[in-house]
Structure formats: structure tokens, C-alpha cells
Design an enzyme around this catalytic site. Structure first.
Site, PDB file in Angstrom:
ATOM      1  N   LYS A   1      -0.260   4.196 -10.440  1.00 35.99           N
ATOM      2  CA  LYS A   1      -0.081   4.818  -9.116  1.00 35.99           C
ATOM      3  C   LYS A   1       1.300   4.486  -8.555  1.00 35.99           C
ATOM      4  O   LYS A   1       1.960   5.325  -7.949  1.00 35.99           O
ATOM      5  CB  LYS A   1      -1.152   4.285  -8.132  1.00 35.99           C
TER       6      LYS A   1
ATOM      7  N   GLY B   1      -1.584   7.534   0.071  1.00 35.79           N
ATOM      8  CA  GLY B   1      -1.954   7.845   1.456  1.00 35.79           C
ATOM      9  C   GLY B   1      -0.869   7.626   2.514  1.00 35.79           C
ATOM     10  O   GLY B   1       0.277   8.051   2.346  1.00 35.79           O
TER      11      GLY B   1
ATOM     12  N   SER C   1      -3.399  -1.173  11.905  1.00 38.13           N
ATOM     13  CA  SER C   1      -4.768  -1.492  12.312  1.00 38.13           C
ATOM     14  C   SER C   1      -5.575  -0.198  12.232  1.00 38.13           C
ATOM     15  O   SER C   1      -5.473   0.533  11.236  1.00 38.13           O
ATOM     16  CB  SER C   1      -4.738  -2.091  13.722  1.00 38.13           C
TER      17      SER C   1
ATOM     18  N   ASP D   1      -1.206  -8.181  -5.715  1.00 32.17           N
ATOM     19  CA  ASP D   1      -2.441  -8.084  -4.938  1.00 32.17           C
ATOM     20  C   ASP D   1      -2.207  -8.874  -3.648  1.00 32.17           C
ATOM     21  O   ASP D   1      -2.010 -10.098  -3.696  1.00 32.17           O
ATOM     22  CB  ASP D   1      -3.592  -8.688  -5.758  1.00 32.17           C
TER      23      ASP D   1
ATOM     24  N   LYS E   1      -9.651  -5.448  11.086  1.00 33.22           N
ATOM     25  CA  LYS E   1      -8.633  -4.683  11.809  1.00 33.22           C
ATOM     26  C   LYS E   1      -8.455  -5.223  13.230  1.00 33.22           C
ATOM     27  O   LYS E   1      -7.385  -5.174  13.812  1.00 33.22           O
ATOM     28  CB  LYS E   1      -9.018  -3.198  11.847  1.00 33.22           C
TER      29      LYS E   1
ATOM     30  N   SER F   1       1.744   3.042  -2.467  1.00 36.15           N
ATOM     31  CA  SER F   1       1.544   3.952  -3.598  1.00 36.15           C
ATOM     32  C   SER F   1       0.556   5.062  -3.293  1.00 36.15           C
ATOM     33  O   SER F   1       0.263   5.888  -4.153  1.00 36.15           O
ATOM     34  CB  SER F   1       1.091   3.155  -4.832  1.00 36.15           C
TER      35      SER F   1
ATOM     36  N   GLY G   1       0.827  -1.214   0.000  1.00 31.04           N
ATOM     37  CA  GLY G   1       0.000   0.000   0.000  1.00 31.04           C
ATOM     38  C   GLY G   1       0.855   1.255   0.000  1.00 31.04           C
ATOM     39  O   GLY G   1       0.421   2.316   0.434  1.00 31.04           O
TER      40      GLY G   1
ATOM     41  N   ARG H   1      -1.476  -2.566  -6.494  1.00 30.42           N
ATOM     42  CA  ARG H   1      -1.958  -3.249  -7.704  1.00 30.42           C
ATOM     43  C   ARG H   1      -1.851  -2.362  -8.949  1.00 30.42           C
ATOM     44  O   ARG H   1      -1.469  -2.819 -10.008  1.00 30.42           O
ATOM     45  CB  ARG H   1      -3.421  -3.678  -7.515  1.00 30.42           C
ATOM     46  N   ASP H   2      -2.165  -1.099  -8.811  1.00 28.54           N
ATOM     47  CA  ASP H   2      -2.234  -0.196  -9.962  1.00 28.54           C
ATOM     48  C   ASP H   2      -0.832   0.333 -10.318  1.00 28.54           C
ATOM     49  O   ASP H   2      -0.225   1.094  -9.548  1.00 28.54           O
ATOM     50  CB  ASP H   2      -3.178   0.956  -9.575  1.00 28.54           C
TER      51      ASP H   2
ATOM     52  N   TYR I   1     -15.523  -3.838   8.271  1.00 24.30           N
ATOM     53  CA  TYR I   1     -14.131  -3.358   8.277  1.00 24.30           C
ATOM     54  C   TYR I   1     -13.430  -3.665   9.592  1.00 24.30           C
ATOM     55  O   TYR I   1     -12.326  -4.201   9.634  1.00 24.30           O
ATOM     56  CB  TYR I   1     -14.167  -1.854   8.014  1.00 24.30           C
TER      57      TYR I   1
HETATM   58  N1  LIG Z   1      -7.308   6.866   6.074  1.00 20.71           N
HETATM   59  C1  LIG Z   1      -7.843   6.543   7.238  1.00 20.71           C
HETATM   60  O1  LIG Z   1      -8.726   7.234   7.747  1.00 20.71           O
HETATM   61  C2  LIG Z   1      -7.364   5.338   7.969  1.00 20.71           C
HETATM   62  C3  LIG Z   1      -6.687   4.324   7.345  1.00 20.71           C
HETATM   63  N2  LIG Z   1      -6.299   3.210   8.039  1.00 20.71           N
HETATM   64  C4  LIG Z   1      -5.582   2.150   7.352  1.00 20.71           C
HETATM   65  O2  LIG Z   1      -4.371   2.654   6.834  1.00 20.71           O
HETATM   66  C5  LIG Z   1      -4.031   1.954   5.642  1.00 20.71           C
HETATM   67  C6  LIG Z   1      -3.790   2.944   4.533  1.00 20.71           C
HETATM   68  O3  LIG Z   1      -4.963   3.662   4.297  1.00 20.71           O
HETATM   69  P1  LIG Z   1      -5.026   4.918   3.316  1.00 20.71           P
HETATM   70  O4  LIG Z   1      -3.697   5.521   3.200  1.00 20.71           O
HETATM   71  O5  LIG Z   1      -6.187   5.704   3.748  1.00 20.71           O
HETATM   72  O6  LIG Z   1      -5.418   4.157   1.953  1.00 20.71           O
HETATM   73  P2  LIG Z   1      -5.317   4.537   0.408  1.00 20.71           P
HETATM   74  O7  LIG Z   1      -6.567   4.022  -0.227  1.00 20.71           O
HETATM   75  O8  LIG Z   1      -4.973   5.961   0.196  1.00 20.71           O
HETATM   76  O9  LIG Z   1      -4.109   3.600  -0.057  1.00 20.71           O
HETATM   77  C7  LIG Z   1      -4.255   2.221  -0.020  1.00 20.71           C
HETATM   78  C8  LIG Z   1      -3.028   1.564  -0.602  1.00 20.71           C
HETATM   79  O10 LIG Z   1      -3.190   0.152  -0.529  1.00 20.71           O
HETATM   80  C9  LIG Z   1      -3.047  -0.418  -1.821  1.00 20.71           C
HETATM   81  N3  LIG Z   1      -3.910  -1.585  -1.944  1.00 20.71           N
HETATM   82  C10 LIG Z   1      -5.251  -1.645  -1.794  1.00 20.71           C
HETATM   83  N4  LIG Z   1      -5.697  -2.897  -1.991  1.00 20.71           N
HETATM   84  C11 LIG Z   1      -4.594  -3.645  -2.273  1.00 20.71           C
HETATM   85  C12 LIG Z   1      -4.404  -5.009  -2.591  1.00 20.71           C
HETATM   86  N5  LIG Z   1      -5.426  -5.874  -2.648  1.00 20.71           N
HETATM   87  N6  LIG Z   1      -3.149  -5.445  -2.818  1.00 20.71           N
HETATM   88  C13 LIG Z   1      -2.110  -4.594  -2.750  1.00 20.71           C
HETATM   89  N7  LIG Z   1      -2.234  -3.294  -2.460  1.00 20.71           N
HETATM   90  C14 LIG Z   1      -3.464  -2.825  -2.233  1.00 20.71           C
HETATM   91  C15 LIG Z   1      -3.436   0.701  -2.767  1.00 20.71           C
HETATM   92  O11 LIG Z   1      -2.930   0.549  -4.080  1.00 20.71           O
HETATM   93  P3  LIG Z   1      -3.806  -0.173  -5.252  1.00 20.71           P
HETATM   94  O12 LIG Z   1      -5.211   0.309  -5.091  1.00 20.71           O
HETATM   95  O13 LIG Z   1      -3.159   0.248  -6.516  1.00 20.71           O
HETATM   96  O14 LIG Z   1      -3.678  -1.631  -5.000  1.00 20.71           O
HETATM   97  C16 LIG Z   1      -2.817   1.894  -2.060  1.00 20.71           C
HETATM   98  O15 LIG Z   1      -1.438   1.941  -2.316  1.00 20.71           O
HETATM   99  C17 LIG Z   1      -5.172   0.972   5.392  1.00 20.71           C
HETATM  100  O16 LIG Z   1      -4.840  -0.280   5.935  1.00 20.71           O
HETATM  101  C18 LIG Z   1      -6.324   1.591   6.157  1.00 20.71           C
HETATM  102  O17 LIG Z   1      -7.279   0.632   6.540  1.00 20.71           O
HETATM  103  C19 LIG Z   1      -6.557   3.066   9.366  1.00 20.71           C
HETATM  104  C20 LIG Z   1      -7.226   4.042  10.040  1.00 20.71           C
HETATM  105  C21 LIG Z   1      -7.673   5.253   9.404  1.00 20.71           C
HETATM  106  C1  LIG Z   2     -11.997   7.861  27.433  1.00 13.05           C
HETATM  107  C2  LIG Z   2     -11.960   7.342  26.088  1.00 13.05           C
HETATM  108  C3  LIG Z   2     -12.412   8.283  25.042  1.00 13.05           C
HETATM  109  C4  LIG Z   2     -12.497   7.569  23.753  1.00 13.05           C
HETATM  110  C5  LIG Z   2     -13.137   8.317  22.663  1.00 13.05           C
HETATM  111  C6  LIG Z   2     -13.510   7.381  21.580  1.00 13.05           C
HETATM  112  C7  LIG Z   2     -13.386   7.976  20.222  1.00 13.05           C
HETATM  113  C8  LIG Z   2     -13.582   6.965  19.178  1.00 13.05           C
HETATM  114  C9  LIG Z   2     -13.123   7.420  17.875  1.00 13.05           C
HETATM  115  C10 LIG Z   2     -12.833   6.284  16.979  1.00 13.05           C
HETATM  116  C11 LIG Z   2     -12.298   6.730  15.675  1.00 13.05           C
HETATM  117  C12 LIG Z   2     -12.151   5.604  14.726  1.00 13.05           C
HETATM  118  C13 LIG Z   2     -11.459   6.057  13.476  1.00 13.05           C
HETATM  119  C14 LIG Z   2     -11.244   4.919  12.524  1.00 13.05           C
HETATM  120  C15 LIG Z   2     -10.818   5.415  11.193  1.00 13.05           C
HETATM  121  C16 LIG Z   2     -10.736   4.347  10.169  1.00 13.05           C
HETATM  122  O1  LIG Z   2     -10.232   3.285  10.411  1.00 13.05           O
HETATM  123  C17 LIG Z   2     -11.305   4.612   8.854  1.00 13.05           C
HETATM  124  N1  LIG Z   2     -11.200   5.951   8.421  1.00 13.05           N
HETATM  125  C18 LIG Z   2     -10.801   3.655   7.850  1.00 13.05           C
HETATM  126  O2  LIG Z   2     -10.113   4.145   6.788  1.00 13.05           O
END
Ligand SMILES: NC(=O)C1=CN([C@@H]2O[C@H](COP(=O)(O)OP(=O)(O)OC[C@H]3O[C@@H](n4cnc5c(N)ncnc54)[C@H](OP(=O)(O)O)[C@@H]3O)[C@@H](O)[C@H]2O)C=CC1
Ligand SMILES: CCCCCCCCCCCCCCCC(=O)[C@@H](N)CO
Length: 329
Positions: A70, A45, A175, A96, A193, A43, A41, A66-67, A189
Site C-alpha cells: 500500500k 484514505g 480525532s 507500526d 479519540k 498510505s 497512515g 505497515r503494509d 473507539y
Molecule cells: N473514515 C472515517 O469515517 C473517519 C476517520 N477518522 C480517522 O481518520 C484517520 C484515517 O482514517 P481513514 O482514512 O478512514 O483510514 P484508512 O483505513 O483508509 O487508512 C488508515 C491508514 O492508517 C495506517 N495504519 C493503520 N494502523 C496502523 C499502525 N498500527 N501503524 C501504522 N499505520 C497504521 C494504514 O496503513 P496500514 O494498514 O498499512 O498500516 C492506512 O495508511 C483515522 O485515525 C480514523 O480514525 C475519523 C473520523 C471519521
Molecule cells: C446542535 C448540535 C447538533 C449535533 C448533531 C450531532 C450529530 C452527531 C454525528 C456524529 C458523527 C460521528 C461520526 C464519527 C465518524 C467516525 O469517527 C468513524 N467513521 C470512524 O472511522
């Protein structure tokens, strides 16, 4: 009374000290010069931000996704951030991570053939599709576990043996704060996680006595392409609850993730809510101080948590009321 307080302080201090001296001494890495860092991942975020930081710290970087479009763009950005343009290598691999184990293993063998043994693996590939569970497509329910759990478990299995043999290595699991508390709309989801968290804490114990370490990251909402995409279909209730932890920048999260792993943190958290949630629900022994803090603060945080949960239930109730009003109109 005084005697009781004194005893309590002594027991607590003793507990802190016992933990402090029984934990393995952590090697702290100052940079990643010449080390091979692989980021699934990488590529987009958070993963891309972590890859850029690894490049700044002198690593050879492999990004997986995968892409290919990107990936190529990301490689250019990561390369531009290398601190030694001449000697650092950056490559991308199209894979993938939900493929079967053999295919992932083959890919990891060729990744190591090209840039050397993997020092650090960051499992960042993941995604979130929100919605109430009974309205979620069964294929999506499976996909959330295939990608978020198996997409972390399989690559990790590929690198563990080599790292243990070399007695050196860092692994990061990405996670989510949604693995510490169940939230409306994150049902499919969050299960994946949560599984990642379970795997992390077991593997951590299997690493005791080695110099291989695992850091478990709990990001809150982070402003990435993936987040923008998930927001399009996210229920209002989920937005309100999730928003409690704020919206964070991928650069901050990616950078901190790398540094927390380099300094041997068990958990990597990015918001005040993350700190409180890991204090309440975290199971690992981070340090003596952390355990003393837990003992002292848990009942107070639990009281606050009950209040927070009740307010979340109210958000859901309000949502239900609004939907019923629309129906009866
Ligand atoms: N953004 C958020 O709010 C939060 C994110 N997370 C976690 O952080 C991680 C990154 O998230 P974020 O940066 O938002 O995600 P993005 O969607 O911006 O990036 C996801 C990355 O994962 C790659 N990817 C997705 N599916 C596959 C696959 N099957 N095989 C290989 N690569 C894959 C994508 O490339 P491609 O599509 O080309 O495969 C891309 O590089 C994730 O695990 C997400 O669950 C956790 C909490 C909050
Ligand atoms: C005393 C204790 C106080 C606790 C306060 C609780 C607050 C809970 C907030 C939970 C936020 C979850 C974000 C997940 C984001 C995510 O995984 C997705 N965006 C996926 O991409």
C-alpha cells in the site's frame, strides 16, 4: 432595559477584543515548498489525500504505514502530484505506530536523517472497530487505545522537542466527531479519540509563546477504505446516528486538514454538525469572534442538542424493540 442591552453588548465586545489581543499572532503559511511533511497512515484514505495535497504544495513527504504494498502504491500517487518533480522527495517508511516508544523514536531519527527536520507531522493512522462494549473483544478495546491514542501520542513526543528548538512546526491530530459526543457502537473507539482530544488541548497550552502549533481535526464519516471496512460490522444504530453528519470525501477532508493547519486553525471541522459540536463542547480559544459566538449561541444550541440526543436514544430504543421482536418470533 436599553441600558442592560448596551452593557451586554459592551461586555461582549470587550471580551472579544481582550481575547483577540491576548492570543499569539499566528504565522500563516502559503505553501510547503521544501518543507518536510510526515504523515502516519499516509498510505490510504484521509492520510493519503493529505499527503497528495502536501505534495501539490511543494513538500518533501514521508508516509508511514505497515503494509509495504500500500505504501509503494501511495508513494507513486503522491510523487505524480509533486509540483516540482525534480526536487521534491517522497519516501515511505514501514512502521507500526503501536510499537514501543524506542522503536518509534529510532524510526523518526532515521526519517529526519533522510529528508531533513520535520516541519509538519500529521497523525492520521487510526481505525475503528464498532460494537456494543460488552461484546467487544478485550484485545480490540486495548487496540483502539493503542492505535488511536498511543499511535498519536508517541510520534508527537518524538517531534516536539526538535520543533520547539527550531521554533517552527505544525502538528495535526486526527480525532473524530465521535470525540465530541458518545455514540452507540463507538464505545471502544471513541475513548481513544477522546483521549487524543484531551492530549491536544493540553499540548496546545504547552505551545503558547512558541511558533509551533497544533490543529485538532474532527472528521465526520468519510468514504475511505477504512470506513468501508468498519461499515461491514457496524450496528444499524451506529450507522443511523453517525449518518446524521453525512458521508464526506477523503479528498475534501485531507485537503482542508492541510489548509486549516497552515492557516493556524485550532480545530479543523468538515460538517455543519462538526461546527455545532465544537461550538458546544470545544474548549480552546480559537478567536475573539468564536468566543463571542459561543456566548451568544450556547443555550440555543444546547436546546437543539437535547432534541438531537433524544432522537438518538429513540434510534437505540427502536433497535432494541426490533431485536426483541426477532427473538420472540
Ligand atoms: N473514515 C472515517 O469515517 C473517519 C476517520 N477518522 C480517522 O481518520 C484517520 C484515517 O482514517 P481513514 O482514512 O478512514 O483510514 P484508512 O483505513 O483508509 O487508512 C488508515 C491508514 O492508517 C495506517 N495504519 C493503520 N494502523 C496502523 C499502525 N498500527 N501503524 C501504522 N499505520 C497504521 C494504514 O496503513 P496500514 O494498514 O498499512 O498500516 C492506512 O495508511 C483515522 O485515525 C480514523 O480514525 C475519523 C473520523 C471519521
Ligand atoms: C446542535 C448540535 C447538533 C449535533 C448533531 C450531532 C450529530 C452527531 C454525528 C456524529 C458523527 C460521528 C461520526 C464519527 C465518524 C467516525 O469517527 C468513524 N467513521 C470512524 O472511522
Amino acid at each position: 432595559m436599553f441600558i442592560f442591552i448596551l452593557l451586554f453588548v459592551l461586555v461582549l465586545g470587550g471580551l472579544g477584543l481582550v481575547i483577540h489581543f491576548s492570543l499569539d499572532k499566528k504565522v500563516v503559511y502559503k505553501d510547503l515548498k521544501g518543507k518536510h511533511v510526515v504523515i502516519t497512515g499516509g498510505s490510504s484514505g484521509i492520510g493519503k489525500a493529505a499527503a497528495v495535497e502536501a505534495a501539490r504544495l511543494g513538500a518533501h513527504v514521508t508516509v508511514i504505514g505497515r503494509d509495504v504494498g500500500k505504501l509503494t502504491a501511495a508513494v507513486a500517487e503522491i510523487t505524480a502530484n509533486c509540483r516540482d518533480q525534480q526536487n521534491q522527495k517522497v519516501q515511505h517508511v514501514a512502521l507500526d505506530v503501536t510499537s514501543d516508544y524506542k522503536a518509534i523514536e529510532q524510526s523518526f531519527i532515521s526519517i529526519e536523517e533522510k529528508l531533513g527536520p520535520i516541519f509538519m507531522l500529521i497523525n492520521c493512522a487510526g481505525m475503528c472497530i464498532c460494537g456494543q462494549f460488552e461484546k467487544t473483544d478485550p484485545d480490540v478495546i486495548k487496540q483502539m487505545v493503542d492505535l488511536n491514542y498511543f499511535g498519536t501520542a508517541y510520534p508527537t513526543r518524538c517531534v516536539l522537542q526538535g520543533m520547539k528548538k527550531r521554533n517552527e512546526g505544525l502538528i495535526v491530530f486526527v480525532s473524530s466527531e465521535a470525540a465530541l459526543i458518545g455514540i452507540y457502537g463507538y464505545s471502544a473507539y471513541s475513548a481513544g479519540k477522546w483521549a487524543v482530544r484531551g492530549l491536544a488541548e493540553s499540548v496546545m497550552m504547552e505551545l503558547v509563546g512558541t511558533n509551533v502549533r497544533l490543529t485538532l481535526a474532527f472528521p465526520p464519516d468519510t468514504d475511505t477504505p477504512g470506513f468501508k471496512n468498519e461499515d461491514l460490522t457496524k450496528p444499524e444504530e451506529t450507522k443511523l446516528i453517525s449518518g446524521t453528519a453525512g458521508l464526506h470525501s477523503p479528498d475534501d477532508v485531507g485537503k482542508q486538514m492541510i489548509h486549516d493547519a497552515l492557516t493556524g486553525k485550532t480545530y479543523s471541522v468538515y460538517s455543519a454538525t462538526g461546527t455545532l459540536l465544537t461550538l458546544l463542547f470545544g474548549g480552546s480559544l480559537e478567536s475573539g469572534t468564536q468566543v463571542v459566538l459561543q456566548v451568544l449561541s450556547l443555550s440555543v444550541i444546547r436546546i437543539i442538542m437535547v432534541g438531537v440526543l433524544l432522537s438518538f436514544y429513540n434510534i437505540v430504543r427502536d433497535g432494541l424493540k426490533k431485536k426483541n421482536e426477532i427473538k420472540t418470533k
